[in-house]
Design a protein around this motif. Structure first.
Motif, mmCIF file in Angstrom:
data_model
loop_
_atom_site.group_PDB
_atom_site.id
_atom_site.type_symbol
_atom_site.label_atom_id
_atom_site.label_comp_id
_atom_site.label_asym_id
_atom_site.label_seq_id
_atom_site.Cartn_x
_atom_site.Cartn_y
_atom_site.Cartn_z
ATOM 1 N N TYR A 193 -56.174 14.852 -63.644
ATOM 2 C CA TYR A 193 -55.412 14.081 -64.633
ATOM 3 C C TYR A 193 -55.417 14.799 -65.981
ATOM 4 N N PHE A 194 -56.599 15.226 -66.414
ATOM 5 C CA PHE A 194 -56.713 15.886 -67.718
ATOM 6 C C PHE A 194 -56.182 17.317 -67.655
ATOM 7 N N ALA A 195 -56.347 17.970 -66.519
ATOM 8 C CA ALA A 195 -55.824 19.327 -66.376
ATOM 9 C C ALA A 195 -54.298 19.320 -66.475
ATOM 10 N N PHE A 196 -53.660 18.326 -65.866
ATOM 11 C CA PHE A 196 -52.200 18.223 -65.901
ATOM 12 C C PHE A 196 -51.697 18.057 -67.330
ATOM 13 N N LEU A 197 -52.441 17.315 -68.148
ATOM 14 C CA LEU A 197 -52.052 17.079 -69.538
ATOM 15 C C LEU A 197 -52.608 18.124 -70.493
ATOM 16 N N ASP A 198 -53.349 19.099 -69.943
ATOM 17 C CA ASP A 198 -53.940 20.168 -70.749
ATOM 18 C C ASP A 198 -54.865 19.604 -71.830
ATOM 19 N N ILE A 199 -55.728 18.677 -71.403
ATOM 20 C CA ILE A 199 -56.672 18.019 -72.308
ATOM 21 C C ILE A 199 -58.099 18.429 -71.951
ATOM 22 N N GLU A 200 -58.865 18.840 -72.950
ATOM 23 C CA GLU A 200 -60.291 19.121 -72.777
ATOM 24 C C GLU A 200 -61.066 18.123 -73.634
ATOM 25 N N LEU A 201 -61.784 17.250 -73.000
ATOM 26 C CA LEU A 201 -62.549 16.241 -73.726
ATOM 27 C C LEU A 201 -63.838 16.848 -74.269
ATOM 28 N N PRO A 202 -64.209 16.528 -75.505
ATOM 29 C CA PRO A 202 -65.497 17.003 -76.033
ATOM 30 C C PRO A 202 -66.658 16.239 -75.395
#
Length: 372
Positions: free
Chosen positions: A193-202
């Motif tokens: 899910y986060f990879a698809f949106l190019d999101i890296e959570l801290p």
């Protein structure tokens, strides 16, 4: 048996359950879940109100936008599909406006409500009896050429909760005298899910993942032959949703018009919501065949459609102008200043001629769909 005891029993039999499954039971468990029971939970005497509860002008402006969409589709037979119609007020106000202002449109219009809550469906059927048909899912509706509409729907989809530690962890609910949370490694679907949106959570960041929203927008796109999708809800795009100040997530509960952040109390008696990720809806929509038209806040959308002039004309029709003006002022503060800035309006389209829409005249979000 109280719903809380049923959830405890399931945990004792199966082990810890995902927060998503807990939320699904709290909201939709047959006869006992918040939306499956039949309390007066929407409106002044309930737990929350929607824009449609404030004034019929809200539905009238949406009707104006939909009428323009009908004109853009060459004034052919047109279906409005409302997903999750709540009390049915919005449906009533849309149909009332079209019936009184556009008889030709009304003649070729059919209104479909997708409602999975038996209690809410009964409530809707009490005062909607013309032009309206009910369905369990959008997939049951044949030949959708028109507009698929939702207002405050997606924020009530059951969500997974995750926390970023050394790796992405999912929140599960256990019971040891009280409901407690434990963390387990997140599965591939949540990581993707986060990879698809190019999101890296801290590290330490907690947030929600609404996989049901992805399934919903894919189902919507598949079911729509030609027309538009209007999604109205509170939320944000990814660049706003994952700011540091949101590191505890966006989950909120509503009990008798009071907010709290504890989903483990008043189980089955309080609403549980989370912010909608509009970037996800836009990108999943693109991947599924829905093109991005535009996104703005609710205030800009309503003002672009002429809500002020509409209210002025309605004011002239009443005998007590002073009282009515005061009422309208209070309503407009909530509709345009409070909810108007928090709520977003996303419009997507499929197989329609390119045409600038009136409600998107003043965009508060200007970006290509790949930049969200």
């Amino acid at each position: 048996m109280p719903l809380s005891d049923i959830i405890i029993q399931r945990i004792q039999q199966e082990g810890p359950i995902s927060f998503r499954d807990f939320m699904e039971m709290a909201l939709y468990y047959p006869e006992l879940g918040y939306y499956s029971s039949f309390p007066e939970n929407i409106g002044a005497d309930g737990d929350f109100y929607t824009s449609a509860n404030l004034t019929e002008a809200f539905g009238a402006m949406i009707a104006r936008q939909i009428e323009e969409m009908w004109q853009n589709l060459e004034k052919k037979p047109f279906k409005i599909v409302e997903c999750g119609a709540g009390t049915g007020l919005l449906c009533h106000d849309i149909l009332d406006y079209i019936k009184n202002n556009s008889p030709a449109f009304y003649d070729v219009l059919s209104y479909c409500i997708v409602e999975k809550s038996p209690g809410m469906r009964k409530r809707e059927q009490m005062h909607l009896n013309e032009k309206v048909t009910w369905y369990d899912s959008v997939e049951e509706i044949p030949e959708i050429n028109g507009c698929i509409l939702s207002n405050e729907l997606i924020d009530n989809f059951s969500v997974h909760q995750v926390v970023m530690e050394n790796q992405l962890m999912e929140v599960f609910v256990d019971y040891a005298g009280d409901f407690i949370e434990i963390l387990r490694p997140a599965n591939k679907e949540l990581i993707d899910y986060f990879a698809f949106l190019d999101i890296e959570l801290p590290r330490g960041f907690r947030t929600e993942v609404n996989l049901e929203a992805r399934s919903w927008i894919q189902e919507i796109s598949k079911s729509l032959n030609s027309g538009y999708v209007i999604t109205i809800d509170y939320g944000a795009i990814s660049s706003e949703l994952y700011e540091k100040y949101r590191s505890s997530g966006t989950l909120l509960c509503y009990y008798k018009h009071h907010k709290n952040d504890n989903p483990y109390q008043f189980i089955g008696e309080q609403d549980i919501t989370s912010h909608v990720n509009f970037s996800a809806l836009i990108n999943w929509g693109n991947k599924s065949g829905l093109n991005y038209c535009g996104m703005t806040n609710q205030a800009s959308f309503l003002l672009s459609l002429g809500i002020k002039k509409y209210q002025e004309n309605r004011l002239l029709e009443t005998n007590d102008n002073v009282t009515k003006a005061i009422e309208e002022g209070n309503i407009n503060y909530r509709l345009l200043m409070d909810m108007g800035l928090k709520f977003k309006v996303l419009i997507q389209e499929k197989n329609v001629p390119k045409f600038p829409l009136m409600g998107l005249r003043n965009l508060t979000y200007e970006f290509s769909s790949k930049a969200v």
